[in-house]
Design an enzyme around this catalytic site. Structure first.
Site, PDB file in Angstrom:
ATOM      1  N   GLY A 171      13.387  12.941  49.948  1.00  0.00           N
ATOM      2  CA  GLY A 171      12.258  12.270  49.316  1.00  0.00           C
ATOM      3  C   GLY A 171      11.130  11.916  50.261  1.00  0.00           C
TER       4      GLY A 171
ATOM      5  CD  GLN B  50      21.176   6.961  53.038  1.00  0.00           C
ATOM      6  OE1 GLN B  50      20.033   7.378  53.156  1.00  0.00           O
ATOM      7  NE2 GLN B  50      21.708   6.692  51.871  1.00  0.00           N
TER       8      GLN B  50
ATOM      9  CB  SER C 145      16.422  -2.759  44.804  1.00  0.00           C
ATOM     10  OG  SER C 145      16.072  -1.767  45.734  1.00  0.00           O
TER      11      SER C 145
ATOM     12  CB  THR D  90      16.955   7.440  57.823  1.00  0.00           C
ATOM     13  OG1 THR D  90      17.136   8.160  59.025  1.00  0.00           O
ATOM     14  CG2 THR D  90      18.305   7.135  57.193  1.00  0.00           C
TER      15      THR D  90
END
Length: 246
Positions: free
Chosen positions: A162, A242, A79, A237
């Site tokens: 997760g 992915q 990120s 996902t």
């Protein structure tokens, strides 16, 4: 600056708000953090100190000091620094020394390390990553300069889905999710919060419509949420979706 336009529908009124997200471009990691402080993205000293300890060049393969997400392979990104800062600030009261935290989609390992320095030696941070190659990447990145966090057990990395959280270490003081979840995911994760806990998670409301949402569980276990801002994250996902591989 980037401009994020957020659409809010309430009582049949459509309101648009403009959020200016500061995009820094540091010459060094320290310069990047200083710019985020100067522009009030980082407000708490403990957040600045934690991020300063975790040099982004150990985790981002290219342009580590640019305030933008960078690809790390297998359909994932690290990120943007301002989003890491926003997350740590939003969870600040729940990342105090001795707290326990869960990072869903831990990827590069950057935020796990920063969170660990905030919760300290008596705290614990669990990072869960469902792509084996990214799980290995996170471990490798942490070992460059933060091997002590793994050796001490202050950081635990898990290879798993997760979206289901990680019950083995629950309940948590706080949970961070680093990819955009479908609306059915947050309740399952919020169930793993302690009473009084907090979670921040990007939620996909519709195609091209994501919000950075904060969930809080009160002392009686009641969960509520509020939307902080519009965002754009890669989706949370399954492995095949992915990576395109079975």
């Amino acid at each position: 600056f980037t401009v994020i336009i957020v659409c809010c529908v309430k009582k049949r009124e459509v309101k648009f708000s403009i959020i200016m997200a500061w995009l820094a471009n540091g010459k060094t990691h320290a310069d990047l953090i200083k710019q985020l402080e100067t522009n009030k993205v980082i407000k708490n000293k403990a957040v600045a100190q934690a991020m300063l300890k975790v040099d982004r060049s150990d985790f981002a393969p290219v342009s580590p000091f640019e305030d933008s997400p960078q690809r790390i392979g297998f359909g994932a990104t690290i990120s943007a620094p301002h989003m890491h800062a926003y997350a740590l600030e939003a969870l600040f009261d729940h990342l105090q020394p001795g707290c326990t935290a869960l990072d869903v989609g831990s990827g590069s390992g950057y935020l796990v390390a920063a969170m660990s320095y905030m919760v300290g030696d008596k705290g614990k941070v669990v990072g869960i990553e469902h792509i084996p190659e990214l799980f290995n990447l996170g471990q490798s990145n942490l070992k460059k300069s933060h091997a002590n966090l793994l050796k001490s057990g202050n950081v635990v990395l898990v290879n798993g889905d997760g979206r289901d959280g990680y019950k083995n270490e629950a309940p948590y003081d706080c949970i961070h999710v680093g990819a955009a979840a479908q609306p059915d995911v947050p309740p399952k994760l919020a169930a793993q919060l302690k009473n009084g806990g907090r979670m921040v998670i990007p939620v996909e409301l519709a195609p091209m419509n994501q919000v950075f949402r904060m969930y809080e569980k009160d002392k009686d276990g009641k969960v509520s949420h509020k939307d902080i801002m519009g965002v754009m994250y890669v989706p949370l996902t399954d492995k095949q979706s992915q990576t395109g591989k079975k």
